[in-house]
Motif scaffolding. Sequence first.
Motif, PDB file in Angstrom:
ATOM      1  N   LEU A 118     -19.116  25.395 -10.406  1.00  0.00           N
ATOM      2  CA  LEU A 118     -17.811  25.938 -10.029  1.00  0.00           C
ATOM      3  C   LEU A 118     -17.727  26.151  -8.524  1.00  0.00           C
ATOM      4  CD1 LEU A 118     -17.167  28.589 -12.817  1.00  0.00           C
ATOM      5  CD2 LEU A 118     -16.206  26.306 -12.644  1.00  0.00           C
ATOM      6  N   GLU A 119     -16.500  26.109  -8.004  1.00  0.00           N
ATOM      7  CA  GLU A 119     -16.273  26.341  -6.587  1.00  0.00           C
ATOM      8  C   GLU A 119     -16.651  27.779  -6.239  1.00  0.00           C
ATOM      9  OE1 GLU A 119     -15.193  25.188  -2.798  1.00  0.00           O
ATOM     10  OE2 GLU A 119     -14.865  23.908  -4.546  1.00  0.00           O
ATOM     11  N   PRO A 120     -17.669  27.991  -5.378  1.00  0.00           N
ATOM     12  CA  PRO A 120     -18.055  29.365  -5.043  1.00  0.00           C
ATOM     13  C   PRO A 120     -16.982  30.071  -4.231  1.00  0.00           C
ATOM     14  CG  PRO A 120     -19.255  27.793  -3.672  1.00  0.00           C
ATOM     15  CD  PRO A 120     -18.501  26.980  -4.677  1.00  0.00           C
ATOM     16  N   GLY A 121     -16.857  31.356  -4.444  1.00  0.00           N
ATOM     17  CA  GLY A 121     -15.868  32.149  -3.723  1.00  0.00           C
ATOM     18  C   GLY A 121     -15.990  33.600  -4.136  1.00  0.00           C
ATOM     19  N   PRO A 122     -15.276  34.494  -3.487  1.00  0.00           N
ATOM     20  CA  PRO A 122     -15.383  35.922  -3.808  1.00  0.00           C
ATOM     21  C   PRO A 122     -14.769  36.253  -5.160  1.00  0.00           C
ATOM     22  CG  PRO A 122     -13.605  35.562  -2.261  1.00  0.00           C
ATOM     23  CD  PRO A 122     -14.287  34.232  -2.418  1.00  0.00           C
ATOM     24  N   ILE A 123     -15.160  37.396  -5.687  1.00  0.00           N
ATOM     25  CA  ILE A 123     -14.554  37.914  -6.916  1.00  0.00           C
ATOM     26  C   ILE A 123     -13.234  38.591  -6.542  1.00  0.00           C
ATOM     27  CG2 ILE A 123     -14.890  39.453  -8.880  1.00  0.00           C
ATOM     28  CD1 ILE A 123     -16.829  37.048  -8.729  1.00  0.00           C
ATOM     29  N   GLU A 124     -12.188  38.306  -7.308  1.00  0.00           N
ATOM     30  CA  GLU A 124     -10.884  38.895  -7.027  1.00  0.00           C
ATOM     31  C   GLU A 124     -11.023  40.416  -6.888  1.00  0.00           C
ATOM     32  OE1 GLU A 124      -7.878  37.114  -6.706  1.00  0.00           O
ATOM     33  OE2 GLU A 124      -9.210  35.388  -6.693  1.00  0.00           O
ATOM     34  N   ALA A 125     -10.479  40.968  -5.811  1.00  0.00           N
ATOM     35  CA  ALA A 125     -10.797  42.332  -5.399  1.00  0.00           C
ATOM     36  C   ALA A 125     -10.464  43.388  -6.446  1.00  0.00           C
ATOM     37  CB  ALA A 125     -10.072  42.649  -4.090  1.00  0.00           C
ATOM     38  N   TYR A 126      -9.420  43.184  -7.233  1.00  0.00           N
ATOM     39  CA  TYR A 126      -9.001  44.214  -8.177  1.00  0.00           C
ATOM     40  C   TYR A 126      -9.646  44.052  -9.553  1.00  0.00           C
ATOM     41  CZ  TYR A 126      -5.883  40.301  -9.077  1.00  0.00           C
ATOM     42  OH  TYR A 126      -5.395  39.053  -9.305  1.00  0.00           O
ATOM     43  N   LEU A 127     -10.358  42.938  -9.806  1.00  0.00           N
ATOM     44  CA  LEU A 127     -10.896  42.696 -11.137  1.00  0.00           C
ATOM     45  C   LEU A 127     -12.003  43.670 -11.549  1.00  0.00           C
ATOM     46  CD1 LEU A 127     -10.946  38.825 -11.672  1.00  0.00           C
ATOM     47  CD2 LEU A 127      -9.311  40.536 -12.460  1.00  0.00           C
ATOM     48  N   PRO A 128     -12.961  44.003 -10.664  1.00  0.00           N
ATOM     49  CA  PRO A 128     -14.021  44.919 -11.117  1.00  0.00           C
ATOM     50  C   PRO A 128     -13.487  46.243 -11.664  1.00  0.00           C
ATOM     51  CG  PRO A 128     -14.699  43.853  -9.086  1.00  0.00           C
ATOM     52  CD  PRO A 128     -13.260  43.467  -9.307  1.00  0.00           C
ATOM     53  N   ILE A 129     -12.515  46.864 -10.974  1.00  0.00           N
ATOM     54  CA  ILE A 129     -12.020  48.138 -11.486  1.00  0.00           C
ATOM     55  C   ILE A 129     -11.151  47.936 -12.722  1.00  0.00           C
ATOM     56  CG2 ILE A 129     -12.172  49.464  -9.358  1.00  0.00           C
ATOM     57  CD1 ILE A 129      -9.299  48.817  -8.774  1.00  0.00           C
ATOM     58  N   MET A 130     -10.438  46.812 -12.797  1.00  0.00           N
ATOM     59  CA  MET A 130      -9.646  46.541 -13.992  1.00  0.00           C
ATOM     60  C   MET A 130     -10.556  46.310 -15.193  1.00  0.00           C
ATOM     61  SD  MET A 130      -6.540  46.109 -15.236  1.00  0.00           S
ATOM     62  CE  MET A 130      -5.414  45.661 -13.920  1.00  0.00           C
ATOM     63  N   ILE A 131     -11.606  45.518 -15.007  1.00  0.00           N
ATOM     64  CA  ILE A 131     -12.562  45.268 -16.087  1.00  0.00           C
ATOM     65  C   ILE A 131     -13.259  46.568 -16.480  1.00  0.00           C
ATOM     66  CG2 ILE A 131     -14.776  44.147 -16.615  1.00  0.00           C
ATOM     67  CD1 ILE A 131     -13.782  41.715 -15.085  1.00  0.00           C
ATOM     68  N   PHE A 132     -13.622  47.380 -15.470  1.00  0.00           N
ATOM     69  CA  PHE A 132     -14.285  48.641 -15.772  1.00  0.00           C
ATOM     70  C   PHE A 132     -13.406  49.518 -16.658  1.00  0.00           C
ATOM     71  CE2 PHE A 132     -15.042  53.108 -15.031  1.00  0.00           C
ATOM     72  CZ  PHE A 132     -16.414  53.217 -15.164  1.00  0.00           C
ATOM     73  N   ALA A 133     -12.146  49.656 -16.291  1.00  0.00           N
ATOM     74  CA  ALA A 133     -11.246  50.530 -17.043  1.00  0.00           C
ATOM     75  C   ALA A 133     -11.084  50.059 -18.487  1.00  0.00           C
ATOM     76  CB  ALA A 133      -9.882  50.589 -16.347  1.00  0.00           C
ATOM     77  N   ILE A 134     -10.871  48.756 -18.677  1.00  0.00           N
ATOM     78  CA  ILE A 134     -10.627  48.234 -20.020  1.00  0.00           C
ATOM     79  C   ILE A 134     -11.903  48.240 -20.848  1.00  0.00           C
ATOM     80  CG2 ILE A 134      -9.894  46.222 -21.329  1.00  0.00           C
ATOM     81  CD1 ILE A 134      -8.111  45.488 -18.923  1.00  0.00           C
ATOM     82  N   VAL A 135     -12.993  47.722 -20.275  1.00  0.00           N
ATOM     83  CA  VAL A 135     -14.247  47.615 -21.036  1.00  0.00           C
ATOM     84  C   VAL A 135     -14.791  48.989 -21.388  1.00  0.00           C
ATOM     85  CG1 VAL A 135     -16.661  46.876 -20.902  1.00  0.00           C
ATOM     86  CG2 VAL A 135     -14.843  45.344 -20.152  1.00  0.00           C
ATOM     87  N   PHE A 136     -14.668  49.943 -20.488  1.00  0.00           N
ATOM     88  CA  PHE A 136     -15.181  51.285 -20.792  1.00  0.00           C
ATOM     89  C   PHE A 136     -14.461  51.857 -22.008  1.00  0.00           C
ATOM     90  CE2 PHE A 136     -16.574  55.600 -20.190  1.00  0.00           C
ATOM     91  CZ  PHE A 136     -17.805  55.453 -19.574  1.00  0.00           C
ATOM     92  N   GLY A 137     -13.149  51.633 -22.079  1.00  0.00           N
ATOM     93  CA  GLY A 137     -12.409  52.095 -23.239  1.00  0.00           C
ATOM     94  C   GLY A 137     -12.768  51.350 -24.506  1.00  0.00           C
ATOM     95  N   LEU A 138     -12.911  50.015 -24.415  1.00  0.00           N
ATOM     96  CA  LEU A 138     -13.290  49.224 -25.584  1.00  0.00           C
ATOM     97  C   LEU A 138     -14.681  49.604 -26.076  1.00  0.00           C
ATOM     98  CD1 LEU A 138     -11.956  45.675 -24.616  1.00  0.00           C
ATOM     99  CD2 LEU A 138     -10.893  47.389 -26.081  1.00  0.00           C
ATOM    100  N   SER A 139     -15.580  49.891 -25.150  1.00  0.00           N
ATOM    101  CA  SER A 139     -16.925  50.305 -25.541  1.00  0.00           C
ATOM    102  C   SER A 139     -16.880  51.603 -26.328  1.00  0.00           C
ATOM    103  CB  SER A 139     -17.802  50.478 -24.293  1.00  0.00           C
ATOM    104  OG  SER A 139     -17.940  49.259 -23.593  1.00  0.00           O
ATOM    105  N   MET A 140     -15.992  52.515 -25.922  1.00  0.00           N
ATOM    106  CA  MET A 140     -15.830  53.751 -26.671  1.00  0.00           C
ATOM    107  C   MET A 140     -15.319  53.462 -28.084  1.00  0.00           C
ATOM    108  SD  MET A 140     -16.850  56.231 -24.954  1.00  0.00           S
ATOM    109  CE  MET A 140     -17.587  56.196 -23.331  1.00  0.00           C
TER     110      MET A 140
END
Length: 725
Positions: free
Chosen positions: A592-614
Motif C-alpha cells: 500500500l502507498e505509505p502515508g500518515p494515519i488520518e488525524a481524527y481516526l485514532p480518537i474516533m476508533i478509540f471512542a467506538i471500540v471502547f464502547g463496543l468492548s464494553m
Amino acid sequence: MTTTPVRGATPTAPPPPHGRSLLERTAGFAQRHRWTALLLWVVVLFAVWGGASAVGDAYRDDFSLPGTETQQALQTMEEHGSAQAGDSLQIVLHDRQGLGDAATRARVTAMLGKVSGLPKVAQVRSPYDDRQAVSKDGTVGYATVVLKGKSEDMAKADTQRIYDTARTARTDALGVELGGDAARKLGEAQGGAAEGIGMLAALVILGLMFGTVIAAGLPVITAVFAVSSTLGVIILLSHVFTIASYTPYIMMLVGLGVGIDYALLIFARYRAELVRGASPEDAGRRALDLAGRTVFFAGCTVIVALLGLVALGLGSLQGTAVAVALTVLVTMLASLTLLPALLALFGKRFARQFTAKAARREAKGKPVEGGARWRRWAGLVQRRPLVALLLAVAALGALAAPATDLRLGFADAGNDPAKTTSRKAYDLLADGFGPGFNGPLVVVTEGGAKAGAALSQTLNTTHGLAAATGPIPSRDGKVSTVIAFPTTSPQDERTTRLVHTLRDDVLVKLRQRTGAHYLVGGSTTAVIDYADTVSARMPLFIAIVVGLSLLILVMVFRSVLVPLKAALLNLLSIGAALGAMTLVFQKGMFGLEPGPIEAYLPIMIFAIVFGLSMDYEIFLVSRIREEWNRTRDASVAIREGLAHTGSVVLAAGAIMVAVFGAFILGGDRMLQQFGFGMAVAVFVDAVVIRCLIVPAALQLMGRRAWWIPAGLDRILPKVDIEKHD
C-alpha cells in the motif's frame, strides 16, 4: 402458545406483571401492538427521507481550528484582502518537447479563456504570464484557476466541468491534468458495494448460527431500518450543523455493525428462553430485560465516548461524533422496540424450530443449549491460565508496539490512486518543481514592505526550503505574504520539523530583529496544527472515557478488579488496532502507498471500540457473575459463563469484522484505514481478549474478582444486570 421445555434445559417462570422492568414493559407493548410499532418505524423512515430528498445534503469538510497559527494567518490574509486567502485549482500541462511551441501556446490560451468563463471560476492565471509557473526544462507548467468559493464547497459537477474544459486542449503530445483539493473529488469511489458485501457476510454468519433465513434476517432488518432513518435525519441536520462529507460512510459502517450486534445479543437470549420452555411472549420480554440491559449500557457507553469528542472542539469531527452517536442511539432504540415487534410476528415459528432443534440435540446425547466445545476450551485455559495470559498479552503488545511511531496527518493527492487526475497532477508538479511544491508554506507578516523583504531574504537562506518568493503585498498594503517551498513533500516528517523550526526558532529571531509579527500558514501547516491538537487533547479524552467506563462497570459488577481488567484490556485491543494500522498504512505493508494515519481516526476508533468492548465485556462477564451468584465456584462460573455466551460473542465479532472489513475493499483511503482498524480491534477483542485473556485473568483472580470495599458498595447505586427471578 406455551412451549414444552426440552429436558435438560432450565425452565423459566415469567415474573409477575407488577414486577416487570421498563424494558420488559417496552417489549410487551411492542409485542401486543406489533403492527403499530412496525408502522411507526416505516412512517419515520419515509418521513425523514421525504424531507431529506426534498432539501438534499449540505455536508461540509471543516478542518479549521480556531486559535491555531494557521487559522490566524488565514484570517489576517482575509481581513487585508490578500490574494493567497482564496482556494484554487491547477491545470497542469506537460509536453516532453516543451510548452513554448506557438501552436501549443495558442491551444492552451484558448482553453484557458473557456475555463475563465465557467461558473465558480473567479480568475485564471496563465503559465505564459508567469515564468515561475513553468519548470526549468520547460516541459511542465500550470495555470492557476482561482475559485469563487472554498474547495470543500465546490460541487463535483462544477469541478468536472472545469476538468472537461481543460482536457479540450489535449493532444498526443500535450497532457492536461487537474490538481487541487477540489479535483480529488473526481476520483472518489462511490459507496454501496462495501455495505452490500458486509450485510451479505452478516447474513451468512447469522444463518449458520440460527439455522433459518428468517431468523438470520431479523437483526439485519433492524439495523437497516435504524441506519436508514438516522441517515435521513443527518442529511436534514447538515443544513444546520457542520457535518463532514465522510460522515455517512462512517455512520453506515458503525450503524450496521452495532445494529446487527445489538439485535443478535437480544435474539440469542430469546432463542435460549424458548428452548427453556418460555412462551414466545415471555421469551421476548425476558430477552429484552436481560440482554436488553447489556445493549442499553453498552450503547450508552459508546454514546458517552462519542459525545466526549464534541468537547475536544475539532472542527467537523464534532458533527461526525454527534451523527455517529445518534446512529448508535437509534440502533439501540430499534433493538429495543422494532426487534420485539418482529419477534412477535414470527414467535410461534421460532418456538417450533428452536425447540425441535434442541430436542434433536438431546436425542443425540448433546447438551440442549450447546456449549460443550466452549466448556472444553475454558477448561483448557483454566489448566494453564498464567501461560495463556502471558502469551496472549505478549502477542498483542508486539502488535501494538508500532503505534508508538504513529504519525498523524491527512492523505493528500499523493496518496490518491495512480490513475486519478489529481494524482497525475501531483506527480507532474513534484517532478517539474520539486516535492515541496505541492505543499507550500504561506508566511504572513503585518510589518510592511521592509519586514516582508527581510522575511523573504531569511527564508531563502533557511535550511529545508528550496526557494521563497518575494513579498506579495495585500490589497490594502498592510500585509505582505511570502510563499516558501520546502525541499520535502507535505507528508514528510522533515517538513513537520521544518514548520516547527520556523515557528519556534527562525521567525522568533527575525521578529526580535525587525519587531514585526510573523505567522506560518497554508494547507500543510493546517494538517500539522490539526495533528498536534489531536495529540495534545487525546490523553485527557482517554482519561475521561476510561474513568466513566470504570464507574459504570463498578456499578454493574460490584467489583474493582474486573473493571480495571476490562479497561486495561480495552486499551490493549485499541493499541493493537493502531499498531496494525501503522504497519499497513503508514509503513506501507502489503504494497500500500505509505502515508500518515488520518488525524481524527485514532480518537474516533478509540471512542467506538471502547464502547463496543464494553458490550462484549458486559455480555460475557454478567453471565459469569450470574453463574458465580448461583454456584459460588469461580472455576465453574467461568466455564459455564463462556459456554453460554462464547458462540454469541464470536458470532457478533465475526459480523463486526465482516461489516468493517468490507470497507477495506473500497477505494477511499480514509474508509480503508477506519474499516481496517475497527476490524482488527473487534477481532482482537472478541477472539483473543474475551475468549482467552478474560477467562485466564478471572481464573487467576478467583474469588477476589468479585471483591469490592464495603463503603464503596454502599455509596454506589445498584445496577442489576442479571436480575434473578
